[in-house]
Design an enzyme around this catalytic site. Structure first.
Site, PDB file in Angstrom:
ATOM      1  N   LYS A 182       4.055  -4.064   6.436  1.00 35.01           N
ATOM      2  CA  LYS A 182       4.005  -4.417   4.805  1.00 35.01           C
ATOM      3  C   LYS A 182       5.526  -3.233   4.280  1.00 35.01           C
ATOM      4  CE  LYS A 182      -0.306  -5.083   3.520  1.00 35.01           C
ATOM      5  NZ  LYS A 182      -0.453  -6.143   3.015  1.00 35.01           N
ATOM      6  N   CYS A 201       1.125   3.415   1.659  1.00 32.73           N
ATOM      7  CA  CYS A 201       0.570   3.811   3.468  1.00 32.73           C
ATOM      8  C   CYS A 201       2.414   4.405   3.836  1.00 32.73           C
ATOM      9  CB  CYS A 201      -0.136   3.430   4.274  1.00 32.73           C
ATOM     10  SG  CYS A 201       0.179   2.103   4.945  1.00 32.73           S
ATOM     11  N   SER A 227       0.634  -1.077   0.191  1.00 32.12           N
ATOM     12  CA  SER A 227       0.315  -0.222  -0.135  1.00 32.12           C
ATOM     13  C   SER A 227       1.059   1.124  -0.090  1.00 32.12           C
ATOM     14  CB  SER A 227      -1.239  -0.171   0.863  1.00 32.12           C
ATOM     15  OG  SER A 227      -1.490   1.291   1.618  1.00 32.12           O
TER      16      SER A 227
END
Length: 321
Positions: free
Chosen positions: A152, A121, A119
């Site tokens: 992540k 982010c 992602s």
């Protein structure tokens, strides 16, 4: 760029076994549709009740039995700011467990290639705009979702580690803000686009005079239709094999004001749109640098207007009042 030769077999054998982890979500469901559309006949899909990806022994036995050729890892625990702040332990633990189990078992059971989805982010809160891949780990994260982001980032690094040490073909893709069919329209924890769509729809149904939106409408955001991401995933599985993660964005940005006006128009709300500028705007700009995947030869196809029409049609068909 990396050597892409070991990915060339991806779309050749349409009976190859592909495990799409997280096939019921926004991303996973679009990837499954795309793979079926291009003729893949042997997709391995497991719902959470059939296979709990946080349980190492279950994942290990699944891979030992099924022996997939390719893996696309779209399974994750996701949520908005409120959820991240309320359940930080779950956001870091569950995501680390899922990706560690799936990546490691994929390698150990002879998977040819794995694609891990992250992602945007993952990038520092004050990353340069547009955000290039090499901005990763150059500054502090946005505090409201760092638990998810750290997990992540660990996934990206795990793919890189296995590539470096084992010469195994694991790649990562980082999409920008996604939207489309199967999005989350929940009133408390949906993202900006589905939240706007839901509010305009309810205002239309109840003949409300106005819809009040937080902020000034000036921040810039980038949106990618989930079908474009699915297309990019297939493209990368076929054409990319490198250490770096790859940004997947639309390359174009809109102000929140332009987005709200467009959603209002697509929904057909006739009332007034009012901006409450006493409320915070958030980050002024968040755009991914898309030049790496563009240089490989991929570009998005779905315009924002067409994508919004498609998403609203899905919302109307799946509306649970």
């Amino acid at each position: 760029m990396g050597d892409s030769s070991n990915g060339d077999s991806f779309t050749v054998d349409k009976s190859a076994k592909i495990f799409v982890a997280g096939h019921r979500g926004l991303v996973g469901s679009a990837i499954v549709s795309k793979l079926r559309e291009i003729g893949f006949t042997n997709l391995i899909l497991r719902s959470h009740s059939d296979l709990d990806l946080t349980r190492q022994s279950d994942v290990e036995s699944f891979f030992a039995t099924e022996k997939p050729n390719f893996v696309i890892l779209a399974a994750a625990k996701v949520g908005g700011i409120h959820a991240n702040n309320t359940y930080p332990a779950e956001f870091i633990a569950i995501n680390l467990q899922i990706q560690t189990n799936v990546i490691d078992s994929s390698y150990r059971h002879g998977v040819k290639k794995l694609l891990f989805l992250g992602s945007s982010c993952i990038y520092p809160k004050f990353a340069p705009q547009p955000i290039p891949e090499d901005a990763l780990l150059t500054g502090p994260l946005e505090p409201t979702n760092e638990w998810y982001a750290v997990a992540k980032i660990a996934g990206i690094k795990m793919c890189q580690g296995y590539r470096i040490q084992y010469k195994w073909d694991a790649i990562s893709a980082m999409p920008t803000n996604l939207y489309g069919p199967n999005d989350n329209f929940h009133p408390e924890n949906s993202h900006v686009l589905p939240a706007l769509m839901r509010r305009f729809h309810q205002a239309k149904v109840t003949n409300a005079k106005e819809v009040v939106v937080w902020g000034s409408g000036s921040p810039l955001r980038e949106f990618l239709h989930v079908d474009d991401l699915a297309d990019a995933v297939v493209f990368l599985m076929k054409n990319y094999s490198g250490v770096s993660h790859v940004n997947v964005g639309s390359g174009s940005e809109v102000t929140i004001k332009e987005l709200a006006e467009l959603v209002k128009e697509v929904v057909g709300f006739e009332g007034e749109l009012v901006w409450d500028s006493s409320k915070p705007d958030g980050t002024p700009r968040k755009l991914m640098d898309n030049s790496m995947i563009a240089g490989l030869g991929w570009k998005p196809k779905v315009s924002l207007r067409d994508g919004l029409v498609d998403t609203y049609n899905w919302y109307l068909e799946n509306l649970k009042q």
